[in-house]
Design an enzyme around this catalytic site. Structure first.
Site, PDB file in Angstrom:
ATOM      1  N   HIS A   1       0.809  -1.223   0.000  1.00  0.00           N
ATOM      2  CA  HIS A   1       0.000   0.000   0.000  1.00  0.00           C
ATOM      3  C   HIS A   1       0.844   1.275   0.000  1.00  0.00           C
ATOM      4  CE1 HIS A   1      -3.183  -2.740   2.007  1.00  0.00           C
ATOM      5  NE2 HIS A   1      -3.279  -2.770   0.693  1.00  0.00           N
TER       6      HIS A   1
ATOM      7  N   SER B   1      -2.361  -9.444  10.826  1.00  0.00           N
ATOM      8  CA  SER B   1      -3.385  -8.939   9.914  1.00  0.00           C
ATOM      9  C   SER B   1      -4.677  -9.716  10.120  1.00  0.00           C
ATOM     10  CB  SER B   1      -2.941  -9.082   8.457  1.00  0.00           C
ATOM     11  OG  SER B   1      -3.978  -8.688   7.570  1.00  0.00           O
ATOM     12  N   SER B   2      -5.787  -9.000  10.209  1.00  0.00           N
ATOM     13  CA  SER B   2      -7.093  -9.654  10.322  1.00  0.00           C
ATOM     14  C   SER B   2      -7.594 -10.112   8.954  1.00  0.00           C
ATOM     15  CB  SER B   2      -8.109  -8.692  10.939  1.00  0.00           C
ATOM     16  OG  SER B   2      -8.280  -7.562  10.102  1.00  0.00           O
TER      17      SER B   2
END
Length: 296
Positions: free
Chosen positions: A131, A231-232
């Protein structure tokens, strides 16, 4: 107590999960996919975990940012205040353990969803920043990139003393400010052409550059195992790599404090603090721990 000497609701699962993690790392060729949970021990809150519980306000979209001068003023005012929390953060034990495993050849590549630059600060210069990174800004007109610190100096000159006073900060460096404060903020344009400056990160509503996504797919396809850290997997941006690995039969191990959307695809899941887990895993890999002495 669990395998690391910490309280655990399910110590057997955590012990078994750690054994699987070490075994996969020992086999080399592991690709790491990291999220905001890896940076919480550096003082940066996550979005949905124990330190975040979702952010206080909806993040700005790409369409808002590019379509409204008022939206850009709001973004840069909040970011100017929050930036120093990100810039002042240091890599934690988890980042250092990942870099140690990369240097030893056990981790082949790192893909991070984080924009905080902490993998790079820990020495993992080859980390793919899915990102983007907050430490760079890009001009939407001439496409020139420049260091965030350069813009920070210019904004400070235009808005001296603006940072005075505490403000809650989100994982992307976005601080919570009142509207009157925002209304008085002065925005800096590109020093080269006068165009609109944007942080070199992927906003909501904006696509990750296709070549970057393709590079990540290639890394996942070549991996002997995929290890998810902090991280979910709530958004597809990261979940797609877990699904791709699972479809190819590549083992997936998840280390995250809380449930994830990829749990059903994982060979093992560890719900313990990442710094401690990764430090212990790296220690066992260095010691050449095998399955016989990892069983409890």
């Amino acid at each position: 107590m669990d395998a690391l000497g910490m309280p655990s609701a399910d110590p057997v699962a955590d012990t078994a999960g750690l054994a699987v993690l070490v075994r996969r790392l020992a086999g080399r060729g592991v690709v790491v996919l990291s999220g905001a949970g890896l940076s919480t021990e550096s003082g940066i809150p996550d979005y949905r975990g124990e330190t975040g519980s979702r952010r206080r306000a909806a993040p700005m979209t790409y369409q808002e940012f590019t379509g409204s001068a008022a939206a850009r003023q709001r973004y840069w005012a909040r970011s100017h205040v929050g930036w120093h929390s990100i810039a002042g953060a240091e890599p934690n034990a988890g980042h250092r353990a990942v870099e140690q495993l990369r240097r030893s050849g056990h981790v082949a590549a790192v893909i991070t969803q984080n924009v905080d630059g902490l993998h790079r600060a820990a020495g993992t210069r080859t980390a793919v920043e899915l990102h983007g990174g907050l430490h760079r800004v890009v001009c939407l007109a001439c496409r020139r990139t420049s260091p965030r610190m350069e813009l920070d100096r210019r904004l400070e000159e235009l808005n001296g003393g603006f940072r005075d006073g505490p403000a809650p900060v989100n994982p992307d460096g976005d601080a919570e400010l009142t509207q009157p404060l925002v209304d008085g903020f002065r925005v800096a344009d590109c020093a080269a052409c006068g165009g609109v400056l944007k942080p070199d990160v992927v906003f909501f509503g904006e696509s990750v550059p296709r070549p970057r996504v393709q590079r990540c797919f290639e890394l996942v396809d070549a991996a002997q195992a995929l290890v998810v850290l902090g991280s979910s997997l709530t958004v597809m941006s990261g979940l797609r790599f877990v699904r791709r690995a699972a479809r190819a039969g590549t083992p997936v191990v998840i280390v995250n404090q809380g449930a994830t959307r990829g749990d059903e695809l994982a060979e093992a899941r560890i719900g313990l603090p990442l710094g401690a887990v990764l430090t212990e895993a790296a220690r066992r890999v260095r010691a050449g721990a095998g399955p016989a002495n990892l069983r409890a």
